[in-house]
Design a protein around this motif. Structure first.
Motif, mmCIF file in Angstrom:
data_model
loop_
_atom_site.group_PDB
_atom_site.id
_atom_site.type_symbol
_atom_site.label_atom_id
_atom_site.label_comp_id
_atom_site.label_asym_id
_atom_site.label_seq_id
_atom_site.Cartn_x
_atom_site.Cartn_y
_atom_site.Cartn_z
ATOM 1 N N MET A 1 36.165 37.396 45.306
ATOM 2 C CA MET A 1 36.048 38.779 44.861
ATOM 3 C C MET A 1 37.427 39.355 44.536
ATOM 4 S SD MET A 1 33.244 40.499 47.392
ATOM 5 C CE MET A 1 33.519 42.073 46.572
ATOM 6 N N PRO A 2 37.482 40.325 43.602
ATOM 7 C CA PRO A 2 38.760 40.999 43.341
ATOM 8 C C PRO A 2 39.236 41.723 44.597
ATOM 9 C CG PRO A 2 37.164 41.466 41.600
ATOM 10 C CD PRO A 2 36.414 40.781 42.695
ATOM 11 N N TRP A 3 40.544 41.829 44.739
ATOM 12 C CA TRP A 3 41.103 42.560 45.866
ATOM 13 C C TRP A 3 42.258 43.422 45.395
ATOM 14 C CZ3 TRP A 3 46.163 40.877 47.340
ATOM 15 C CH2 TRP A 3 46.545 39.630 46.834
ATOM 16 N N LYS A 4 42.651 44.387 46.240
ATOM 17 C CA LYS A 4 43.662 45.361 45.871
ATOM 18 C C LYS A 4 44.983 45.050 46.576
ATOM 19 C CE LYS A 4 41.032 48.084 43.319
ATOM 20 N NZ LYS A 4 41.290 48.347 41.878
ATOM 21 N N LEU A 5 46.062 45.144 45.822
ATOM 22 C CA LEU A 5 47.404 44.954 46.345
ATOM 23 C C LEU A 5 48.125 46.293 46.287
ATOM 24 C CD1 LEU A 5 49.515 42.651 47.175
ATOM 25 C CD2 LEU A 5 50.322 42.865 44.819
ATOM 26 N N ALA A 6 48.629 46.750 47.443
ATOM 27 C CA ALA A 6 49.298 48.041 47.531
ATOM 28 C C ALA A 6 50.778 47.849 47.860
ATOM 29 C CB ALA A 6 48.623 48.911 48.594
ATOM 30 N N SER A 7 51.535 48.938 47.789
ATOM 31 C CA SER A 7 52.971 48.875 48.079
ATOM 32 C C SER A 7 53.245 48.325 49.469
ATOM 33 C CB SER A 7 53.598 50.262 47.932
ATOM 34 O OG SER A 7 53.662 50.652 46.576
#
Length: 366
Positions: A1-7
């Motif tokens: 699944m797509p995932w989110k990368l944050a600062s």
């Protein structure tokens, strides 16, 4: 699944990607700062390569040049997206995703800069599974994707298109010459491909692996556990499952020169009467312990701080550093005859033949 990368993820990712960069791929601090400046409180969507559409149009983006130059010649930050736009204009298609071409402190980050500026997703894969010094040294090329046309952007707005058809070595040669004349650093977009090509030619999930490696090192240090054992544990279920200790000692000599657009040299690490010699061209290529080969490209040779396991790049090596050097196996797709012809020992002029790290060294990392 797509995932989110944050600062908040960038420090761990930079650390892990720098380890996988085996001494090359650029300075991790600079790479992280470039992304943080653009991303802020936002997040980047990262796509699993197995789940992308076959007709997705992907344009990888990167920085090229000698790492020694990059430390002193900080990019403006606009060049990576400019290179993407130049290539889009040339081919008459708009990118639907970007992707790294290699692992490293900067080159795992450049596509994130582009993604943060454009809203594009980033595919969790790359074309080297580590870092290599030349643009033709890609699994993309090994398995049938051409690097041309390549778009190159300079810090003063220079725009260059290089199209050498299926001759990826000529593409590298021309791009390297232009980069040298731009001061040693440029930004590029190349190896445009479909989602089906990504699935067939890319080393999968190297961004998520870099993130998990960096996080494992940090969490082990916080828990007062061995960060080296954490590296081995984190890699045990991946395509890089064989981890070996090569040497522990003090850096006693570094010979380094910037020539032909590369940082080339030799580092020596000593402990008592024993010595490890590491030869590098941007990245670490071969390790010789008391004259006997213990690791060789394309397997990874990683120099880490002896206490913290923080990875040390070739431009960061200094006399007196206490280090632990480890070897890591590369995926099987990087050990085929075609792959070894592109980025094995002979491609760097080394006389030694490739032998897997697990057949050379018995000492496990703990």
């Amino acid at each position: 699944m797509p995932w989110k990368l944050a600062s908040a993820d960038l420090e761990d990712l930079a650390r892990g990607a720098t380890l996988l960069g085996t001494g090359g791929g650029g300075d991790p601090y600079i790479g992280r700062m470039l992304v943080e400046r653009v991303l802020g409180d936002g997040a980047i969507t990262v796509l699993d390569p197995d789940e992308i559409d076959d007709d997705l149009f992907v344009i990888p983006t990167a920085q090229m040049g000698a790492p020694t130059v990059m430390v002193e010649k900080i990019p403006a930050g606009t060049e990576p997206t400019q290179s993407l736009r130049i290539l889009e204009e040339h081919v008459g298609r708009t990118a639907q995703a970007t992707m790294p071409i290699e692992c490293g402190g900067i080159n795992s980050m450049i596509p994130l800069v582009v993604a943060a500026e454009t809203g594009l997703p980033v595919v969790d894969a790359d074309g080297m599974g580590r870092a290599f010094p030349e643009l033709s040294m890609e699994t993309f090329a090994v398995y049938g994707v051409n690097g041309s046309p390549l778009a190159l952007a300079g810090e003063r707005g220079e725009r260059v298109i290089i199209d050498t058809g299926d001759d990826n070595r000529q593409m590298e040669w021309l791009a390297r010459a232009i980069t040298i004349r731009l001061g040693g650093v440029a930004h590029i977009a190349e190896y445009a491909m479909s989602g089906a090509d990504v699935k067939r030619t890319a080393v999968p999930r190297t961004l998520s692996m870099g993130l998990s490696l960096g996080r494992a090192i940090r969490e082990a240090r916080q828990a007062k556990r061995s960060p080296f054992a954490a590296i081995s544990d984190a890699l045990s279920t991946t395509l890089y499952s064989e981890v070996r200790e090569l040497f522990v000692g003090k850096v006693v000599d570094v010979e380094r020169r910037t020539t032909e657009g590369f940082a080339k040299g030799v580092a020596r690490v000593a402990s008592g009467s024993s010595e490890l010699e590491i030869r590098f061209q941007n990245e670490n290529l071969i390790a010789l312990r008391d004259g006997a080969m213990v690791a060789i490209v394309p397997d990874l040779i990683c120099v880490l701080d002896a206490e913290t396991a923080e990875p040390i790049t070739t431009e960061g090596l200094r006399y007196g550093q206490r280090v632990r050097v480890i070897g890591i196996s590369t995926p099987e797709m990087m050990r085929t005859p075609g792959a070894l012809a592109a980025f094995g020992p002979a491609a760097f002029g080394l006389a030694e033949q490739f032998r897997p790290i697990e057949s050379l060294v018995d000492t496990l990392v703990t």
